[in-house]
Structure formats: structure tokens, C-alpha cells
Motif scaffolding. Sequence first.
Motif, PDB file in Angstrom:
ATOM      1  N   GLU A 158      -2.691   3.959   7.998  1.00 39.47           N
ATOM      2  CA  GLU A 158      -2.039   3.545   9.242  1.00 39.47           C
ATOM      3  C   GLU A 158      -2.703   4.171  10.451  1.00 39.47           C
ATOM      4  O   GLU A 158      -2.535   3.711  11.571  1.00 39.47           O
TER       5      GLU A 158
ATOM      6  N   THR B  82      -6.114  -2.899   8.004  1.00 44.16           N
ATOM      7  CA  THR B  82      -6.174  -3.743   6.800  1.00 44.16           C
ATOM      8  C   THR B  82      -7.426  -3.437   5.984  1.00 44.16           C
ATOM      9  O   THR B  82      -7.412  -3.509   4.762  1.00 44.16           O
TER      10      THR B  82
ATOM     11  N   TYR C 206      -6.699  -0.700   3.643  1.00 44.12           N
ATOM     12  CA  TYR C 206      -5.926  -1.132   2.473  1.00 44.12           C
ATOM     13  C   TYR C 206      -6.821  -1.837   1.469  1.00 44.12           C
ATOM     14  O   TYR C 206      -6.687  -1.692   0.264  1.00 44.12           O
TER      15      TYR C 206
ATOM     16  N   ARG D  58      -0.663  -4.444   3.066  1.00 46.49           N
ATOM     17  CA  ARG D  58      -0.034  -3.652   4.131  1.00 46.49           C
ATOM     18  C   ARG D  58       1.375  -4.165   4.400  1.00 46.49           C
ATOM     19  O   ARG D  58       2.329  -3.405   4.491  1.00 46.49           O
TER      20      ARG D  58
END
Lengths: 490, 449, 265
Positions: free
Chosen positions: B91, B97, B100, B138
Motif C-alpha cells: 500500500e 497493483t 500485488y 488488491r
Amino acid sequence: MSLFWLVVIVLAIAFVGYVAGRARALASAGGDMRDLHSLPSYYGANVAMKAAVPAFLILVLWLLVQPFVIHSNISGMIPEGSVGEGSSLGLVMAEVRRAAEGLDNAVATGQMTDDFARNARADFNDITTRLKEAGQIVTSQITQPIMRAAQSYRIMVSTGNLYMTIVVLLAAIAGGLWGIRETNAEFRARNTVERGIRVILFSAALIAVLTTLGIVLSLVFNTVEFFRLYPAMDFFFGLTWSPSFSGRGGSSELGILPLLWGTFYISFVALAVAVPIGLFAAVYLSEYAGPKVRAVAKPLLEILAGIPTIVYGLFALLTVGPLLLSAFGDNGLGIMKAGTAVMTAGLVMGVMLIPFVSSLSDDIINAVPQAMRDGSYGLGATKSETVKLVILPAALPGIVGAILLAASRAIGETMIVVLGAGAAARLSLNPFEAMTTVTAKIVSQLTGDADFASPVALVAFALGMTLFVVTLGLNIVALYIVRKYREQYD
Amino acid sequence: MTDTTLSPEIRPAPAAEPVKSKSLYALDDLTRKRNASEKRFKFYGIGAVLIGLFFLVVLATTIISEGIPAFTRTIVEVEFTLTQEQYDAAEKELFKTKAYEQFFIGALQGQLEESGMSVPFDAAAIERIVGKTGGTIREFFKANPGALGSPAAFELAASSRVDGYTNGRVTRETLTDSRFLEKSDLDIVDSLVEAGIIKTVFNWNFITGADSGVDNPGGAGIGASVVGSFFMMLVVLFLSLPIGVAASIYLEEFAPQNRFTDLIEVNISNLAAVPSIVFGILGLAVFIQFMHLPQSAPLVGGLVLTLMTLPTIIISTRASLKAVPPSIRDAALGVGASKMQSIFHHVLPLAMPGILTGTIIGLAQALGETAPLLLIGMVGFVARGYPDGFITGFTEPNSAMPAQIYTWAARADYAFYEKAWGGIIVLLVFLLTMNILAVILRRRFERRW
Amino acid sequence: MNEMPNLEQASDMTASKISAKKVQVYYGATHAIIDVDIEIQPRSVTAFIGPSGCGKSTFLRTLNRMNDTIDICRVEGSIKIDGEDIYDAKVDPVQLRAKVGMVFQKPNPFPKSIYDNVAYGPRIHGMARNKSQLDDIVVSSLQKAGLWEEVKNRLDEPGTGMSGGQQQRLCIARAIAVSPEVILMDEPCSALDPIATAKVEELIDELRENYTIVIVTHSMQQAARVSQRTAFFHLGILVEEGSTEDIFTNPKDKRTQDYITGRFG
């Protein structure tokens, strides 16, 4: 009140009328059914009929006329200037309807007060954003004229619906009361009800005529409109088809001949496939095949006729076209440029028409009396001689009729040519070139972005008119021949 | 051929006299020739029937082989655990993204190694195979913070080319390297398949789902247009059956012999042969231009198809009414029933199976009809969802099965062609069911007088 | 039923044109013709009589294998024409039917011109080498059928446009045109009025000179008028066969007697 409830209420009135009429009839005969002219249920039915039928008739008429009236009123409110460049009155009206619906829904979900919806001004209150926030679909910025039009639209619709509800309910009640009033033991209820039913039956039969009338009128009006914008001579004798969607279609050349050529060429290929195969199949199934083969092969062949044309269209586009292309395209004979071509559409249409030709011919061959066959066999003819020299000549008029019907089918077929024939209008003899047909162009002209009032869209109606006249002519001739043929052996 | 100028003076030919009889056991040359031509002719007939059946078989196999892949979809199933720390770290990144996605690739690698395979791959390849995964992951963890720290299984749809590769549409030979998929990616796919991470499952979404946009063939389903077709058929059934039966009763039993009746009859038989596209023009001009009914609505489609089906239903209903022998009518009239009673009490019930059979066949025809729907705007409309209620089902824009198939076919994308063939299978299943129903009805209640 | 041997028949054995032995005909499961033995004399008229449904037409149709066109029909036993078994595998029904012509109950001219009707048989059997030979055959057949004078000026008019009697004589001319040796007639006058019937009967009598004629009729008077020999069928059985005179004046079987005296039929 929604339409659904209005219908329910009218039905309820009719039901109450039924019960009341029945009871009143019985009462007037002193409770003895035998003193009545008709069965008690007929008295009830008479009342119910008088309550429901006129009410529903008014309802249907109202529903048909109201949008028309509102539309012409509202479109008068929209100032000339607000119809932007590249737009049309039709598009603006659609926007008005969308805005009105948006307001309705916003009020219904409580995101807007009715008062606000009635009085808001687009230039002060940000209606577009508020509607969007309320989850309504609004495509463009709502201007003040559109907002005003949408507001009056809402009001007219709701008052219209209110009046409609009142008039329909009054009609139902009045009809019911009238029915109850005339109910007494001597009243010929059954005859009245039966007369009413007869009228209903007759009007049902009339719908077929009205459909034809509707077809003819919608074609004629729009065709006349088209010929006002585009000279008829150029349409019927023009050798070029090149609609121009830009501007208002001013530079379009809309000659029907290339389209007719494509239509007839494809139909010809289709018939060249379907007629020999269908005819031979019919002869085999009716003269040679045993009952078992017939019972299996005939329904299987007829499956081909039950398959929707979209399936054939896809088959042409994705299977037959590429197959032909690999044989006749650049890697093969080199005379085919793309999968969509006269041959592709014609072949597939021919397959579709095989069962059509074969089952019609089968019926017609079976109508030739057995005595003809006996006479021929008795003279020592073989089956094939009997078929070729006696049965087919005797059945010829019927078979010609069947082929004409198949031709009319081929000419009017849409999906196969839309998907399989290509889009280019062309006057060419090469069956492996893409060509297009009347039906395919009707579709493309009416599903494009063109304004309905421009010649490039209106031409579709003239094409439709031509198609209708040609197929109707073929059908009338074919049905006449077939009927005459059947009478001969009846 | 004929000759009218034959003179009566012509002498009778001796050929016509029975002179001596030939043995029946000896076949003469002419008979042999005639029998050969007989055999040839019969062969043509068999050939014609076989050609017809051959087309049927080709059509059926094409539909099935092309359409079946639409019912399966390829998924990538990965299970992995995201810890709170990883989440927080991700984050904080600028490209969240992306972070992730790194976790996902790591998990994938782990799973592959676990099953004893090692194929090198990079993020770009994974992106080509399953699309951008980071966003999905996410979103999931943002929505379910509780799932952090415990293993979570992800089922991700493989890209349409990978889907094509697993069901045989795309092969190593036909694949050209592009930004969508490269040949080297197929090695990864192969080992993922072997590891059981990529698998093929039944595509429920195709049957129940709604249409997707042009860019997402994998998500397209035919469900919404089935509903659209259903509402259309309701309109057709509830209008054409009563109107058709009423019109047939009038024409068969009450109509006087006069010119107007003739006109109606000729009219009906000709209407049955009017091209369907003309009904589309009628619908466009009358229902949409003149009455301003909503475009693309099943109600309008139903009305147009009703007008188109009516002649068919009237013709078959009249045939069933005609098949009831006059003795039944005479018997009812003989005991003092009115004509109306004799028809509604006796003739109509006896003709009902035939009428229903004809109606079902008419409905089946209407269900598969496409051309008129093109003109009233049911094609091109992207049916993204189901109608909210019963009434809005009639009035809200929707698509219909054949229109949906056309829309897919018109998108000119192989992935959508597959959907179109699959849609045809669904459509044909409905048609087949209706026709079987009609056959059963006919068999069950058929009466020979 | 054949317990009374027919002396005359036995003596003519060698000369008979058609000889049937133990003929059985089945329609599916129905046994329609049972054990029929008959000898038919050349250049004479043999009449089959009997109540309707007795099998006389069925038997007639076995004589030129017209029953072959019916799928469920099966024939057993032997039928010989000029000593050749017509159900032999070597025999082509097409050639057989050229030799054994047939005229049907209802006149069935083809929907073609009168000329083409008569020319049909000669054409398919390749009997004429050229147009003038064909013309000759058509003319002589029409003459033999006694129709020439009536139709000579309208040979290209359709055969279906004539009167019923003319149509039937056209059908006879059509049958004659292929030069058959035997002509089978299945109730040829049942659809005709009395005057037309008389003409056809007259014609049958004339044709006897050159052809072997077998006629099925349900009119006993007709059988008496035109035939030399008569066979009585009942329920698929040949009850009695003999000279027409004997059958009508001195029937040996009770059933024959009952039938010709009108007790049933």
C-alpha cells in the motif's frame, strides 16, 4: 395507476358484472332457470362482455394514439436552433424522453421531490449532475429547452394516463350497467353474446388484412417521401449504389440495379443448387424409397428447413466462405478475393431451400393419381420412364409453382446474404465476387447512424417496396398455379 | 412431337401386328439399356437424398465442434497467503497493483516449484496469460482485511488466447507473436496446465451471464438474451394463439362465401410468404416511428413476430378444424346446440392438439427469426443485464438469442465467433425441445377419423 | 375345389397361352389368393367374375406382375406364359408388360395429346425406327381401337379432354400400340355409360382375333356377352372355370349358382 392494475380493475368490473347479470336474470325468472330464454351464464357473459370489450378497445386505441399526440406536441416546443449540427429532431426527442424518464425514476426513488422535478430549470439547478447522481442514464448535457420539453412531456404523460384511466373505467362501468339494465327473463342473452363473439372472431380475421395494409402504407408513405428527395428514375435505372452518409446524403447515388442483380444472381445460384437436389430427392422419396427409408429421410431433410437462417448465415460466413476461399482464392484458382461472395451465399441458401423444394414437390408428385403410374407401368415402362415421361410432365405446373415459391423465398432471404454475400454493390458476372442484395441493403441503411428523414435511410423503404412487390407477384402467381394444379386432380 | 397432319391413308404398319413372340428369358439390348438408365436415375435420387443428409451432418458437426468451446473456460487457480506486512508494504508503493502482482507471481512460482517444475517467466508473460492480476488481488484484500495472513484461493480467468490454446482454437503453429501472447508463453501455459494451476471448467457464465463489451469475449453470456427471447415469446404466444384461433374459427366456420372472405384468405396465404424483413420494416415504421414504442424492447419484437407468425398459425389451425369431421358438428346441432356452442364445446376441444402443435411450431419459427429484429434495434444493443421486473422485461431494451448471435458474429473476432456458435447450440436446444414437444403432442393426441 | 377335372381344359393344356399353378398371393399377412390353378386359351376372351373383394383383380394383376409395384405384396406358385415362368429371376417385368398389356378400371389417359398417349409405349420400347413408322403404329392402333375416325383431326388435343368411352378406347389403343400378345382388362367398362360400354364390348370382340384377352368384370351380363370362357372367384379361391355357356347355364358348384342367380354379390 399502472397499466397492469387498470387491466385488473376492468377485469374485476367485468367479473362483478358477470355475477350481477347472472343473479339478476335468475331473480327476474323467480329463481327458475327454465323460465329464462338462455342459460344464466349467458346473461352474465353479456354483462361482462359489455363492460370489458369497449373499455379495452378504448384502452388500446388510447395507448396507440397518446404517444403520437404527445410527440407532435412536444416536438413543436423544441426551437429550431436547439437541434444541433449532425443531430436530428429524432435524437433530441429521444433525449427528451430519456430526461423525462430520469426525472420520473429520480422522483420514484425519492432522490428528487416531485415539485423540484416539475419546476427545476436546467440552467440554474444542475439537473444533469443530479440525475447522474441518482443513477439515471443521461447521455448529454441537458439544456433548458430540453428540460422544459421533458417537464411538459412528464406532465402530458401523467395527465394523459389519468384521463385514460378515468375514461376506461367509466366505459367499463357504463357498459356493465347497460348490460345489467337489459337483463330480464325475455332477453335473448345467448344470441347477443354469440353475436358479440362473432364480431370478435371477425375482427381477429381482419388483423391479417390490417397487417397487409400496414405493410403497404408504411412502405408507400416512406417511399413517396424518398422519391420527393431522390428522383425515381435514378433509383430504378441507376447503375451505381454508393450512399454517402456524410452531410445529408446529398451526394449519394442510389441506383437499385446493382442490388437487384446481386439478389437475382444469388437466388439463381441457390435455385441451381436446390432445385435439382430437391427435385431428385422428392422423386426418390415418393417413387422409390420404401416406407422405412421415407420415414427416416424425410424428417431428417426437413430439419434443414427448421434451422434458423442466422445459423445458415454463420455457416456461410465462417465455414463455407473460408472453404471456398481456400479452393478459389489466391492459394487456389485465384478468382476469389474474400470469403463473402455470391457463391458462398448462394450455396448455403441452396442448402436451406433443398427441403423447401423437396417437400413441396413431394406433395405435388403425390397428388398425381396412381392411375397414371399404373397406366404407364401397364405398358411396360420402367419407373424412371414413368417419372420422366408421365409424372413430371403431369406435375409440371405444380413444380413450377413450387420453384417460384422457392425463388420468392430466396429473394427475400436476409440473414444469409447479410453475413455471407458481402457489402459491396457490384454489377459483375464473377460468382466468386462479393455482391450485395436488396435485403442486405435494407438492413444496412436502417441500422446505420443515418437520420430517418434522409434519403440514405428512406431508400430502404423504396427497396422494401420493390422487394415486397416482387415477392408478392411471385407468390400470387405461384399460389394460383399450385391451386389450379390441385383442383385438376381433386 | 405431335403431328396433326397425319393422313388417314397411311397404311397400318406391320410392326403393330403381333407376329411371333420373343422369349421372356432373353433380355434384349434395349431393355438392358433401359434398365441401366433406370439404375442411373435411381442412383441420382439416392445421391440427392444423401447430399441433403450430408449437408445436415456437416452443419451439425460444425455447430457442435465450433460451439462446444464456448461452454468451457480456462481459469488460473492460485492459492497464496498475503501477510499484513506485505499488505502494508504494498500500500505504500507508488504503483500499488504492481506490488500485488509481484506477490502473485511469487506465489505462482512457489506453487510451480512445489509440483516439481521450473519454467522461467516474467511479469509480462503472466500479464499476457491472466491479464493484470494486481487490481483484483488488491480489491479482494481491501474488501476482506480479515483474509490477510491466511491462505486465500484465487480463480482468475485466463486471457482469451490462452483459452483458445487450451480448447484447440489456437495452436503453436497458428499463433503469431504479439503483445497478446507469445509462442514462449505457451511453454509456461503447458507447465501450468500440468501443475493443475490452469484448468478448464464449465462456463456457467456463458449460459447465465449477460453480454459483455467488445473487448471482453470471455465474459460474454447469452443468459440475458434468452430472457429477452422469453419475453418476446410470451407476447407472441398470448397474442397469436387467441387471435389466430379466433380468426381461424371465423374463416372456417362462419365466414360467408363472398369476395371479402376470399380477400382475407388470399391475404393470409400471401402474408405467410412475405419476406420476414418486410415485417421488420412494418415494425419500424408503425411501432417505433409512428407509435413511439421503445426501441429494442421485447414488446415490439413480440408484436412484429406475432404479425409474422399469425398466418402460419391460422393456416395450421384451419387445417386442424377442417380435420374434425362434420358429423361431430351435426351431432351437436342435432341436439339443439347453437352453432357457437357446437364449435366451442365440441369442435375446438377436438382440434386443440393440432392447434397447439401448429402454435408451437410457429413459435419455434419466431424464436429463430432474426431479420425483423435487426430493424427494430434489437441487434447491436449490448444486453448487459437482466430486466429488473416482470413488466419492465417487456419494455426495457434487451436482446434476443438470434440477435445476440448476430451481434457476436458481427464483431469479427474469433473469440466472439466461438460465442456465436455456442449461442447457436443454446438456440437449437430450445428449438429442438419445442419441436419434440410438438411431435409428442401430435403422437399422443392424434386422432384418425 | 378342383375335384372336378375339366376334360376340355386338360386336352388343351399344351395350347394354352397362360398357365397358372398353385398361385398364392399375400398382402402383408392377408392371404388374398389361395391355390389358384387356371389355363387361359389363346385368342379368346376369358372373363373373371365374382363378388367385389374376391381377388379377381388381384389375380389379374399377377399376370403381368403389376403387383410388383406394391411393396407388401408377395406372389407364390408358378405362372407361365408360352411355357415361360414370368416370375423367373431372368424375366424383366418391363419386357413382360410389353407382352402382356393392361387396361384399367378408370380410363387413365396421360395428360398429353392423343398422339403422345398412343405413341408413349412404342417410344419407350423403341419400336419405331423413325417418325413415319411411329405415325403408322399410332394410326393402326387407333384404327384397331375403332377410334381413328373420331380423333383423326385432333391428334394433338389432350387425351383427357375426350368423353369417358373415348378415353377408355384410347387406353385400349395405347395398350395395342406396343403389340402385346395378351391384354388384361380390369373392369374396363365400370366407369362408362351403356352406349360407351357397348362400343368397348364390340371392340373386345374384334380384338379377340389377334389377342388373348382376360377381362375382370362384375357384370355377369358382360361376361356372358363378350367371353368364351369364364372363371368364378370367391374369397380368393377359384371356384369354377369353364366355357361361358356352361358356367351360366349349368354351374357345377353351389356357390357359382348362387352368385349367377343373384343370391349374393
